[in-house]
Design an enzyme around this catalytic site. Structure first.
Site, PDB file in Angstrom:
ATOM      1  N   GLN A  90      36.828 -14.937  -8.222  1.00  0.00           N
ATOM      2  CA  GLN A  90      36.882 -16.730  -7.959  1.00  0.00           C
ATOM      3  C   GLN A  90      38.420 -16.612  -7.268  1.00  0.00           C
ATOM      4  OE1 GLN A  90      36.381 -18.576 -11.332  1.00  0.00           O
ATOM      5  NE2 GLN A  90      33.977 -18.508 -11.083  1.00  0.00           N
ATOM      6  N   HIS A 152      38.051 -18.082 -13.578  1.00  0.00           N
ATOM      7  CA  HIS A 152      38.682 -19.190 -13.963  1.00  0.00           C
ATOM      8  C   HIS A 152      40.374 -18.712 -13.764  1.00  0.00           C
ATOM      9  CE1 HIS A 152      35.259 -20.062 -16.767  1.00  0.00           C
ATOM     10  NE2 HIS A 152      34.743 -20.283 -15.441  1.00  0.00           N
ATOM     11  N   GLU A 245      34.869 -32.541 -16.826  1.00  0.00           N
ATOM     12  CA  GLU A 245      35.609 -33.729 -17.189  1.00  0.00           C
ATOM     13  C   GLU A 245      36.688 -34.411 -16.154  1.00  0.00           C
ATOM     14  OE1 GLU A 245      37.605 -32.252 -20.790  1.00  0.00           O
ATOM     15  OE2 GLU A 245      35.821 -32.137 -21.910  1.00  0.00           O
ATOM     16  N   TYR A 255      43.119 -31.012 -25.134  1.00  0.00           N
ATOM     17  CA  TYR A 255      41.810 -31.687 -24.477  1.00  0.00           C
ATOM     18  C   TYR A 255      40.641 -30.957 -24.989  1.00  0.00           C
ATOM     19  CZ  TYR A 255      45.183 -34.205 -21.991  1.00  0.00           C
ATOM     20  OH  TYR A 255      46.263 -35.146 -21.641  1.00  0.00           O
ATOM     21  N   TYR A 266      25.830 -21.285 -20.701  1.00  0.00           N
ATOM     22  CA  TYR A 266      24.971 -20.972 -19.659  1.00  0.00           C
ATOM     23  C   TYR A 266      23.779 -20.584 -19.969  1.00  0.00           C
ATOM     24  CZ  TYR A 266      29.237 -21.493 -16.708  1.00  0.00           C
ATOM     25  OH  TYR A 266      30.285 -22.069 -16.111  1.00  0.00           O
TER      26      TYR A 266
HETATM   27 CA   LIG Z   1      37.767 -31.664 -23.079  1.00  0.00          CA
END
Ligand SMILES: [Ca+2]
Length: 373
Positions: A90, A152, A245, A255, A266
């Site tokens: 990625q 990521h 989110e 968070y 997954y």
């Molecule tokens: Ca969160």
């Protein structure tokens, strides 16, 4: 016969393209009817758009190429002077952002993945941009530690009204690191424009914590903007299976990832039973099932007056654009656009002309503009 058959097939093929890319049609939505205009094609997995003064647009391609559009024409020669970029998984050349004083100092910021013997990581650099050339390139941030794997990296960029730079850093697939302050993985970092650490960052002086960290528990932020009215930093992040989110990024807050999430693994197994917990900032909204939100933009143009103040999110897996309307932090309206368009949307921006621009994540990626009718 052969020629006639070939001609007939060619005609069918072009008709098929018109009907599947949807460009020939008008799109009706709750507040506006619009059409799509293809501005450029032939972009290889484009990631980000940056609008420069003087009618120039820069577009990053994940493979490590920075393309230029000048006066509406996509140039074949890319920008020169980029540093060594490792396009793996990625990763690659990712986000672009202009310094708030770009017109004066010409600083162009860009994020990318970089590999060496210790592994891969997310870097942010800046260089002075002029007429297709980057000079004085310097690295302003490097996420640590370096890790194996190509997942990521984050890494969207935005400046707040005070001129601080924010960077989303993904968890690199090592989820528990998102709860560890000794690692940049799974955080948002806040920096001075030259990369120095602001002394009022929330974890400055805390033993074992990396002082660049502004928030943590963020899985993989792929969307970021500074709200033009409130100055707040709005972020979206990819959940695992479910649990994407939208958050407002505030100093020192956790968070949740992976202690608290609406998503599951997954393979269908649970990650946690918790969708909320004391000390964990809840998202403003979550998408379950996932749409894989890419960048988002706050619309403050005048071309679509009924959309003023709305937020537009591009979706990769969801293959659509989602319009969100908030009253403060409460979601009051939500609408799917371009659901028949059948393309992964990687970036969406409000252009200086007040229309909405997007790029598609494809080998032959497109730069497209939403035009009013
Ligand atoms: Ca969160």
């Amino acid at each position: 016969m052969k020629n006639r058959k070939g001609f007939a097939l060619g005609l069918l093929f072009s008709l098929a393209i018109i009907s599947t890319d949807g460009l020939a049609q008008n799109y009706r939505s709750e507040h506006h009817t619009f059409t799509l205009e293809t501005v450029a094609t032939g972009l290889r997995h484009p990631w980000s758009i940056a609008f420069l003064p003087d009618n120039e647009i820069l577009i990053s391609e994940r493979s490590g190429i920075l393309r230029r559009m000048v006066d509406g024409r996509l140039l074949s020669d890319p920008v020169s002077g980029l540093p060594d970029i490792t396009a793996s998984g990625q990763g690659g050349l990712l986000d672009l952002a202009l310094h708030p004083d770009f017109a004066v100092n010409r600083w162009l910021y860009f994020s990318y993945s970089h590999g060496n013997a210790q592994g891969l990581t997310t870097r942010v650099a800046r260089g002075r941009y002029e007429s297709g050339e980057l000079t004085n390139v310097e690295i302003v941030f490097e996420a640590l530690p370096r890790l194996p794997g190509g997942r990521h990296f984050g890494s969207r960029l935005t400046f707040d009204p005070q001129g601080y730079l924010y960077v989303t850093v993904g968890d690199r697939g090592q989820e528990t690191r998102a709860q560890q302050l000794d690692s940049h993985m799974g955080t948002t970092v806040r920096l001075h424009d030259d990369g120095r650490v602001p002394q009022d960052n929330p974890f400055v002086g805390q033993s074992g914590a990396r002082p660049e960290i502004f928030t943590y528990g963020n899985r993989n932020g792929q969307g970021l903007f500074t709200h033009p009215l409130t100055g707040d930093i709005w972020q979206n992040e990819h959940g695992p299976r479910g649990g994407d989110e939208v958050n407002i990024i505030r100093a020192g807050l956790n968070y949740g990832w992976p202690k608290v999430t609406y998503g599951i693994n997954y393979n269908g197994t649970p990650i946690t039973d918790l969708t909320e917990a004391e000390g964990i900032e809840p998202p403003l909204l979550h998408w379950t099932p996932s749409i894989a939100p890419a960048d988002m933009t706050y619309y403050n143009g005048t071309v679509f007056p009924e959309w003023q103040g709305d937020i537009f999110v591009g979706a990769l897996v969801g293959q659509k654009v989602q319009r969100l309307r908030f009253a403060g932090t409460e979601l009051v309206e939500q609408e799917d656009l371009l659901t028949q368009f059948n393309a992964r949307i990687r970036d969406i921006q409000t252009g200086p002309d007040g229309t909405l621009w997007l790029i598609t994540d494809e080998p032959n990626g497109r730069l497209i503009r939403l035009m009013p009718i």
